[in-house]
Scaffold this motif. Sequence first.
Motif, short mmCIF file in Angstrom:
data_model
loop_
_atom_site.label_atom_id
_atom_site.label_comp_id
_atom_site.label_asym_id
_atom_site.label_seq_id
_atom_site.Cartn_x
_atom_site.Cartn_y
_atom_site.Cartn_z
N ARG A 36 -17.99 4.63 -36.97
CA ARG A 36 -17.35 5.90 -36.64
C ARG A 36 -16.85 6.58 -37.91
NH1 ARG A 36 -16.70 6.44 -31.21
NH2 ARG A 36 -17.05 4.56 -29.97
N ALA A 37 -16.75 7.88 -37.85
CA ALA A 37 -16.29 8.66 -39.00
C ALA A 37 -14.85 8.30 -39.32
CB ALA A 37 -16.43 10.14 -38.72
N PRO A 38 -14.57 7.95 -40.57
CA PRO A 38 -13.20 7.60 -40.95
C PRO A 38 -12.29 8.82 -41.10
CG PRO A 38 -14.65 7.40 -42.85
CD PRO A 38 -15.51 7.74 -41.67
N GLY A 39 -12.86 10.01 -41.09
CA GLY A 39 -12.08 11.23 -41.20
C GLY A 39 -12.89 12.41 -40.71
N ASP A 40 -12.25 13.56 -40.64
CA ASP A 40 -12.95 14.78 -40.24
C ASP A 40 -13.99 15.14 -41.30
OD1 ASP A 40 -11.30 14.86 -38.04
OD2 ASP A 40 -10.03 16.48 -38.80
N TYR A 41 -15.04 15.82 -40.87
CA TYR A 41 -16.10 16.28 -41.78
C TYR A 41 -16.65 17.59 -41.22
CZ TYR A 41 -19.08 13.83 -38.35
OH TYR A 41 -19.69 13.39 -37.20
N PRO A 42 -17.47 18.32 -42.00
CA PRO A 42 -17.88 19.66 -41.54
C PRO A 42 -18.51 19.71 -40.16
CG PRO A 42 -18.44 19.39 -43.84
CD PRO A 42 -17.93 18.05 -43.35
N ALA A 43 -19.30 18.69 -39.77
CA ALA A 43 -19.98 18.73 -38.48
C ALA A 43 -19.27 17.92 -37.39
CB ALA A 43 -21.42 18.23 -38.64
N ASP A 48 -15.78 10.20 -34.47
CA ASP A 48 -17.12 10.46 -33.94
C ASP A 48 -18.05 9.33 -34.36
OD1 ASP A 48 -16.27 12.89 -32.92
OD2 ASP A 48 -17.38 14.13 -34.36
N VAL A 49 -19.02 9.03 -33.49
CA VAL A 49 -20.01 8.01 -33.81
C VAL A 49 -20.97 8.57 -34.87
CG1 VAL A 49 -21.92 6.60 -32.93
CG2 VAL A 49 -19.86 6.94 -31.54
N LEU A 50 -21.05 7.88 -36.01
CA LEU A 50 -21.98 8.27 -37.06
C LEU A 50 -23.31 7.55 -36.89
CD1 LEU A 50 -19.66 8.15 -40.20
CD2 LEU A 50 -20.42 10.18 -38.94
N THR A 51 -23.25 6.22 -36.78
CA THR A 51 -24.45 5.41 -36.60
C THR A 51 -24.17 4.28 -35.63
OG1 THR A 51 -23.96 3.95 -38.47
CG2 THR A 51 -25.33 5.88 -38.94
N VAL A 52 -25.25 3.79 -35.03
CA VAL A 52 -25.19 2.66 -34.10
C VAL A 52 -26.30 1.69 -34.47
CG1 VAL A 52 -25.33 1.91 -31.69
CG2 VAL A 52 -24.39 4.17 -32.25
N GLU A 53 -25.94 0.43 -34.72
CA GLU A 53 -26.95 -0.60 -34.91
C GLU A 53 -27.33 -1.14 -33.54
OE1 GLU A 53 -25.03 -3.45 -37.47
OE2 GLU A 53 -25.47 -2.28 -39.27
#
Length: 158
Positions: A36-43, A48-53
């Motif tokens: 998950r995103a460790p902080g807010d980002y432009p998108a 938020d889930v960034l990647t899933v293995e």
Amino acid sequence: MPSRNTICLWYDGTALDAAQFYAATFPDSAVGTIFRAPGDYPAGKQGDVLTVEFTVLGIPCLGLNGGPGIRHSEAFSFQVATDDQAETDRLWTAIVGNGGQESACGWCKDRWGISWQITPRVLTEAIAAGGAEAERAFAAMMDMKKIDVAAIEKARRG
């Protein structure tokens, strides 16, 4: 330890949903680590889930929530060998019946746009046999969407 070679699949925010569907549908499949995103980002925002293995039929995959910019195509597909009509029907129905789409010759797409070839072993064996048997099985397959095992077996026999 992450696999040395992993298939990375691009999603528009739905990588976790896809991974959970694959894990529930295919044997030897599971959802692994969710990053998950460790902080807010432009998108997006923190959490938020960034990647899933995940694994699909033992194949290591990474679902990347990269956004709407890239779409899947038939240039990549999972080919799943099935043992009988019941397994073929179950997987086909799971994919197509969950917002997917039928195509030709055993191909279909899931609701995320990933292509799947649901291929009964009897078809592969017929093609490998070569000669007239392969020609008959191939001709039968060309008229199918989901592969009909009995029709392929009949074509093999002539």
